[in-house]
Design an enzyme around this catalytic site. Sequence first.
Site: not given
Length: 392
Positions: A51, A71, A120, A164-165, A189, A193, A239
């Site tokens: 994405y 990928d 990514f 990621s935040a 997850y 990160k 999400n």
Amino acid sequence: LQNRQQNRRQTIENSINISTFEPTETRMETLDNKKSGPHEGYVLVTGGAGYIGSHTVLELLICGYNVVVVDNLSNACEESLIRVQKLARRPLKFHHANILDEKTLIPIFEKYNIWAVLHFAALKAVGESTKIPLDYYWNNVTGSLNLFRIMERFGVYNIVFSSSATVYGHPDTIPVNEKCSLGPVTNPYGKTKLFIEEAIRDMCAANNKWNAILLRYFNPTGAHPSGIIGENPRGIPNNLMPYVSQVVQGRLPFVNIFGGDYDTVDGTGVRDYIHVCDLATGHVAALQKLKTKPGCVAYNLGTGVGYSVLEIIQAMSRACGKEIPYKITKRRPGDIGVVTADASLANVELGWYPKFNLDQMCQDLWRWIESNPLGYPEPSNEAKQILQKLST
């Protein structure tokens, strides 16, 4: 800001005639004859068919970069890359490979003059990570370490990492800035990160040849304004926005809202949503920053504007012209009321600013859904062969 948004969208609409978008197989043969672009060397994009990766690859191609995509297609489809090349009117190189497999990565580094990597490739569902943590640690952490070792072996010391935040855990302050404490992180997850960030920081401290930019983004959504590429989740989405999209389509009965008693405008949780195309331009800005040899730097990518769950649902309802059913249930353990980004450091040091607002995010997402109700179709064997031919 509104003028810039309107001009950008008008430029996109002028350059793309959606009604004459050709079938998968058409025009791919001509792409290999196009010029490679002004930038020397290649940018390797791991997870580039996904994405965020596919939208970033499109932005890279438009900006003239030469791109190699790796990928394993575990959560992606070749069709996204076929469409990216049509939109960009430039070719890319694609290799179906897994970053866990050193034997497939080494020939790629031998073949191309790679000067930077956009990383990514990762498993990315918070909920799923709590159920299969070993898979997340193995894929995300081990795969990244394997990639870094091969980069060092071939003298490629420039990387932009898709973080990621979630690395902030429960942030010290709102809006969240890069000086906030990291962790404790409550899910596997987010931990992967954070672990990868720590590894990168240690690499940069040990060897000043390394230059790394850690991009911590908040809640990506939307799709390319053409409606030709977008998010392609498999199964029930984890999400909010993909979940809302499936409710709009009738594939799910209603949206579950976890908590209606937060101290927010309407009682529902507030988050910072950012258009995926804004994320893409952020990665290109980070790539430019690498040329200044910044060492290791982290940047937040967000709008700084918080939207509640109900505001998201209402905006999506305006975009599609339908009422979206929802139910408010009890809070989830660990959730907090408000999380928004302070992206001023990226504004100043990268010269990057988000350009899309919530209504535009929802309109672009709905355009993608209308055009591709089941996501990407499986490309034909001929199209797959053409895509592979461009890489060989």
